[in-house]
Scaffold this active site. Structure first.
Site, PDB file in Angstrom:
ATOM      1  N   CYS A 146      29.492  38.045  50.692  1.00 34.33           N
ATOM      2  CA  CYS A 146      28.691  36.994  50.047  1.00 34.33           C
ATOM      3  C   CYS A 146      28.720  35.694  50.840  1.00 34.33           C
ATOM      4  CB  CYS A 146      29.164  36.769  48.620  1.00 34.33           C
ATOM      5  SG  CYS A 146      29.135  38.268  47.638  1.00 34.33           S
ATOM      6  N   HIS A 180      27.046  30.067  46.131  1.00 32.60           N
ATOM      7  CA  HIS A 180      26.736  31.497  45.995  1.00 32.60           C
ATOM      8  C   HIS A 180      26.501  31.823  44.524  1.00 32.60           C
ATOM      9  CE1 HIS A 180      26.867  35.739  46.031  1.00 32.60           C
ATOM     10  NE2 HIS A 180      28.089  35.829  45.551  1.00 32.60           N
ATOM     11  N   ASN A 183      23.382  38.719  41.408  1.00 31.58           N
ATOM     12  CA  ASN A 183      24.146  38.358  42.604  1.00 31.58           C
ATOM     13  C   ASN A 183      23.589  39.160  43.786  1.00 31.58           C
ATOM     14  OD1 ASN A 183      26.066  38.218  44.638  1.00 31.58           O
ATOM     15  ND2 ASN A 183      27.822  38.382  43.272  1.00 31.58           N
TER      16      ASN A 183
HETATM   17  N1  ACO Z   1      28.744  45.458  29.135  1.00 28.21           N
HETATM   18  C1  ACO Z   1      29.513  45.498  28.045  1.00 28.21           C
HETATM   19  N2  ACO Z   1      30.848  45.446  28.107  1.00 28.21           N
HETATM   20  C2  ACO Z   1      31.407  45.341  29.316  1.00 28.21           C
HETATM   21  C3  ACO Z   1      30.660  45.280  30.505  1.00 28.21           C
HETATM   22  C4  ACO Z   1      29.253  45.348  30.378  1.00 28.21           C
HETATM   23  N3  ACO Z   1      28.438  45.289  31.438  1.00 28.21           N
HETATM   24  N4  ACO Z   1      31.492  45.178  31.546  1.00 28.21           N
HETATM   25  C5  ACO Z   1      32.738  45.160  31.057  1.00 28.21           C
HETATM   26  N5  ACO Z   1      32.681  45.264  29.703  1.00 28.21           N
HETATM   27  C6  ACO Z   1      33.782  45.292  28.752  1.00 28.21           C
HETATM   28  C7  ACO Z   1      35.065  45.773  29.370  1.00 28.21           C
HETATM   29  O1  ACO Z   1      35.116  47.183  29.348  1.00 28.21           O
HETATM   30  C8  ACO Z   1      36.089  45.150  28.444  1.00 28.21           C
HETATM   31  O2  ACO Z   1      36.177  45.948  27.298  1.00 28.21           O
HETATM   32  P1  ACO Z   1      37.616  46.202  26.614  1.00 28.21           P
HETATM   33  O3  ACO Z   1      38.086  44.822  26.216  1.00 28.21           O
HETATM   34  O4  ACO Z   1      37.257  47.089  25.475  1.00 28.21           O
HETATM   35  O5  ACO Z   1      38.427  46.811  27.674  1.00 28.21           O
HETATM   36  C9  ACO Z   1      35.432  43.829  28.048  1.00 28.21           C
HETATM   37  O6  ACO Z   1      34.042  43.959  28.326  1.00 28.21           O
HETATM   38  C10 ACO Z   1      35.962  42.639  28.816  1.00 28.21           C
HETATM   39  O7  ACO Z   1      36.034  43.003  30.180  1.00 28.21           O
HETATM   40  P2  ACO Z   1      36.498  41.988  31.263  1.00 28.21           P
HETATM   41  O8  ACO Z   1      36.426  42.608  32.625  1.00 28.21           O
HETATM   42  O9  ACO Z   1      37.791  41.388  30.818  1.00 28.21           O
HETATM   43  O10 ACO Z   1      35.342  40.930  31.123  1.00 28.21           O
HETATM   44  P3  ACO Z   1      35.356  39.448  31.571  1.00 28.21           P
HETATM   45  O11 ACO Z   1      35.114  38.599  30.399  1.00 28.21           O
HETATM   46  O12 ACO Z   1      36.499  39.149  32.487  1.00 28.21           O
HETATM   47  O13 ACO Z   1      34.043  39.410  32.483  1.00 28.21           O
HETATM   48  C11 ACO Z   1      33.280  39.540  34.750  1.00 28.21           C
HETATM   49  C12 ACO Z   1      33.869  40.303  33.584  1.00 28.21           C
HETATM   50  C13 ACO Z   1      31.938  38.948  34.310  1.00 28.21           C
HETATM   51  C14 ACO Z   1      33.035  40.486  35.929  1.00 28.21           C
HETATM   52  C15 ACO Z   1      34.272  38.430  35.115  1.00 28.21           C
HETATM   53  O14 ACO Z   1      35.536  38.948  35.389  1.00 28.21           O
HETATM   54  C16 ACO Z   1      33.815  37.658  36.281  1.00 28.21           C
HETATM   55  O15 ACO Z   1      32.936  36.820  36.176  1.00 28.21           O
HETATM   56  N6  ACO Z   1      34.415  37.898  37.463  1.00 28.21           N
HETATM   57  C17 ACO Z   1      33.954  37.287  38.684  1.00 28.21           C
HETATM   58  C18 ACO Z   1      33.537  38.371  39.531  1.00 28.21           C
HETATM   59  C19 ACO Z   1      32.134  38.283  40.010  1.00 28.21           C
HETATM   60  O16 ACO Z   1      31.287  37.511  39.605  1.00 28.21           O
HETATM   61  N7  ACO Z   1      31.904  39.138  40.954  1.00 28.21           N
HETATM   62  C20 ACO Z   1      30.655  39.221  41.600  1.00 28.21           C
HETATM   63  C21 ACO Z   1      30.907  39.682  42.975  1.00 28.21           C
HETATM   64  S1  ACO Z   1      32.046  38.683  43.749  1.00 28.21           S
HETATM   65  C22 ACO Z   1      31.253  37.467  44.433  1.00 28.21           C
HETATM   66  O17 ACO Z   1      30.072  37.474  44.544  1.00 28.21           O
HETATM   67  C23 ACO Z   1      32.087  36.382  44.882  1.00 28.21           C
END
Ligand code: ACO
Length: 322
Positions: free
Chosen positions: A112, A247, A277
């Protein structure tokens, strides 16, 4: 000696739009979950086009906007983690598609952060005074490296391309630069594991080649490390910046980073609601859209900060008098 100036911008995205509701037909997810966690509403998905096709569209647009012949280009650099091949580079294919026979061409792999790393590299070529005109593009077909059964990653990404034409200027436009890598954290975000083999080696275990991510670790890295690097850069830069183009990973990351950096949230531009993204393509698409809107002008009067972060882990910031 010379000075690089971004004189044209362009972007392109495949025509097929996939909404969050479309995804909820194939994955256990919902528009509400995706929007509230990421700020993403839809993404463009390539059906028949590869990265070099998207990048060629951007390069053609840059040339037609500028009125330049492809033969006037000295280099083409493409930032991508989804090249059509390992060899040749996507940039070489674009050079061939354009008929830009005088340009050398290569890809940059910094995930990225790729566009910012590629732009910083190109700026050095221009600063050497040896080259007059070059193109830098970020282009990705992230949809082709995702595990479409994994709702935690499949909903985040999209396809697209954006880029800039660099030409020589009589004054300095690239003012401050910081490029960084922490390879000890590579496992937090990876894709395209090759599983290479030869008759002389027995493969014990094949690892997945699709994208995997530790979302929490990536989130923490952006809020702590990247925010700090932007704040430090702004502390050492005496003037106000007009806009910050970060980004486009996730709106919650953007909101938290804005607070941490203590800069007015309105200065942080965003479009991940419409693109998701797009990895190395996200910043040039955002830049190009805002030049089209007239919010950013290419007349040398505004100052912008570009900040990219992603796999490697990598992060890089540039302050540019645009
Ligand atoms: N739809 C519904 N539920 C979902 C989804 C989805 N698409 N994805 C995950 N869940 C569920 C999980 O299974 C979990 O369920 P559980 O509690 O029953 O186990 C629950 O939602 C919470 O999951 P988390 O992974 O804890 O969700 P979180 O609130 O942390 O959000 C996210 C996840 C959005 C990916 C967050 O961690 C984040 O923003 N991370 C940054 C990573 C990112 O943006 N990466 C992009 C690439 S990296 C880059 O470009 C730099």
């Amino acid at each position: 000696m010379g000075f690089a100036k971004m004189t044209q911008v362009a972007h392109y995205a495949p025509s097929r739009i996939v909404t969050n509701d479309d995804l909820s037909q194939i994955l256990d997810t919902s528009d509400e979950w995706i929007r509230s966690r990421t700020g993403i509403g839809q993404r463009h998905i390539s059906e028949h086009e590869d990265t070099s096709d998207l990048a060629t569209k951007v390069a053609e647009s840059l040339l037609s906007k500028s009125g330049l012949s492809p033969l006037e280009l000295d280099f083409i650099i493409i930032a991508t983690i989804t090249p059509d091949h390992n060899m040749p580079s996507a940039a070489a294919k674009v050079q061939g598609n354009l008929g830009a026979q005088n340009a050398f061409a290569f890809d940059v792999t910094a995930a990225c952060s790729g566009f910012v790393f590629a732009l910083a590299t190109a700026e050095k070529f221009m600063a050497s005074g040896a080259y007059q005109k070059g193109i830098v593009i970020g282009a990705e077909v992230m949809s082709k490296v995702l595990d479409w059964s994994d709702r935690s990653t499949a909903v985040l990404f999209g396809d697209g391309a954006g880029g800039v034409l660099l030409e020589q200027s009589d004054r300095q436009h690239f003012l401050v630069e910081s490029l960084n890598t922490d390879g000890s954290q590579w496992q937090n975000l990876q894709s395209g594991r090759k599983n290479l083999s030869s008759p002389f080696q027995e493969i014990v275990k094949k690892e997945p080649s699709f994208l995997t991510m530790d979302g929490r670790a990536v989130f923490d890295f952006t809020i702590r490390t990247v925010s700090k690097s932007i704040r430090q850069m702004l502390d050492h830069y005496p003037e106000e910046v007009d806009y910050l183009l970060l980004h486009q990973a996730n709106i919650r990351i953007l909101d938290k980073m804005a607070k941490k950096i203590s800069v007015d949230r309105d200065k942080f531009l965003a479009n991940m609601d419409r693109y998701g993204n797009t990895s190395g393509a996200s910043i040039p698409i955002l830049l190009s859209e805002n030049v089209e809107k007239g919010l950013i002008r290419l007349d040398g009067t505004q100052t912008i900060l570009l900040s990219a972060f992603g796999g490697g882990l990598t992060w890089g910031n540039l302050i540019v008098k645009i």
